[in-house]
Design an enzyme around this catalytic site. Structure first.
Site, PDB file in Angstrom:
ATOM      1  N   PRO A   2      58.254  34.213 -14.461  1.00 36.96           N
ATOM      2  CA  PRO A   2      58.173  32.844 -15.529  1.00 36.96           C
ATOM      3  C   PRO A   2      56.823  32.880 -15.835  1.00 36.96           C
ATOM      4  O   PRO A   2      55.630  33.073 -14.594  1.00 36.96           O
ATOM      5  CB  PRO A   2      58.712  31.976 -14.143  1.00 36.96           C
ATOM      6  N   GLU A   3      56.594  32.356 -17.277  1.00 36.14           N
ATOM      7  CA  GLU A   3      54.958  32.586 -17.595  1.00 36.14           C
ATOM      8  C   GLU A   3      55.496  30.869 -18.093  1.00 36.14           C
ATOM      9  O   GLU A   3      56.037  30.307 -17.141  1.00 36.14           O
ATOM     10  CB  GLU A   3      55.269  33.249 -18.768  1.00 36.14           C
TER      11      GLU A   3
END
Length: 274
Positions: A2-3
């Site tokens: 997850p960015e």
DNA sequence: CCCGGGGCCTGGCCGC
DNA sequence: TGCGGCCAGGCCCCGG
């Protein structure tokens, strides 16, 4: 993986589900993921009400009655909300039960994610100690400071963008996309970028992350599960995981190399090393 | 100070 | 088929 866009998508999702709910008790099944004092965490969490959900870079913030819960999903952290029955899940590490009977479950196959409980007045110092850069917005991400920092560094531009000090929120997927859009080779040293290239990287960082937030993030097949729910940004990826395919701009075959230990995708023609 | 590499973790995947 | 070993990568930490 997850960015920023995926974390923001989670933040928005949780905001709809748990605001105003009062924590009744907590079940911590993998204590190692709590990085602040465990006893205090267990003592302080019950009774707290979720006031708002926030985010800074890739950090997810739960603003509670008188504490802030900082949650980092690292590679594979995910939240699920169950209104009543909670299914038994192998990788459920923290269960937050609410007085209304609902439960928020943190799941993480790789166990890399972390949680910290902090007094609100310590939040700013927390991010300063991490040297976390500005949010990728026109307002916060100052071009002049960015150029200056690049001039002072010989780090490969990709590694530099990943270290979170120049700007917060880029991870391995979006950084490759930003450099492709900016036509900058990932191995170029930071100080070798021209003013125009620096501006382009700056602008495309804001564009890519902004567009990805709009699309609800990217849904990448990690193992069996997807993160980020219904994200569709993966349909707009131009280089990430596209080795062997034709560049959409020039038809040259996309290459994959290792850079700073990371899989790195780029077009050898559009992104010349110089 | 900077940089590179290992550690944390698990499961998918590859090759024998 | 079974299994060993490699790979994925965000962040921290250590050593040179």
């Amino acid at each position: 993986m997850p960015e920023l866009p995926e974390v923001e998508t989670v933040r928005r999702g949780l905001e709809k589900l748990i605001l105003g709910k009062k924590i009744s008790n907590i079940d911590i099944r993998y204590p190692k993921m709590i990085k602040t004092d465990l006893q205090e965490f267990q003592k302080e969490m019950p009774g707290q009400v979720i006031q708002t959900m926030g985010r800074r870079g890739k950090y997810l913030l739960f603003y509670l009655s008188d504490k802030i819960l900082i949650s980092h999903l690292r590679m594979e952290g995910k939240y699920f909300y169950y209104p009543d029955q909670v299914p038994e899940r192998k990788h459920a590490h923290v269960l937050i039960h609410f007085e209304n009977g609902g439960t928020l479950v943190y799941e993480d196959v790789r166990k890399f994610g972390t949680m910290e409980l902090l007094a609100p007045e310590l939040l700013e110092a927390y991010f300063i100690s991490k040297k976390l850069g500005p949010e990728p917005t026109e307002k916060d991400f100052d071009l002049g400071s960015f150029k200056l920092a690049l001039k002072k560094s010989k780090k490969p531009i990709k590694s530099h963008l990943l270290d979170q000090t120049l700007v917060a929120g880029l991870g391995n997927i979006y950084v490759d996309e930003v450099l492709w859009r900016a036509k900058v080779h990932p191995s170029r040293t930071s100080n070798s970028l021209t003013a125009q290239e620096a501006r382009k990287v700056h602008d495309e960082t804001i564009n890519v992350l902004g567009q990805a937030v709009e699309k609800g993030g990217s849904t990448i097949r990690t193992y069996t599960n997807a993160f980020g729910e219904d994200g569709t940004m993966q349909e707009f990826h131009q280089v990430y995981d596209k080795a062997g395919q034709a560049c959409s701009r020039c038809e040259t075959i996309i290459e994959k190399i290792q850079l700073g230990g990371r899989g790195t995708h780029f077009c050898p023609k559009c992104q010349r090393r110089k």
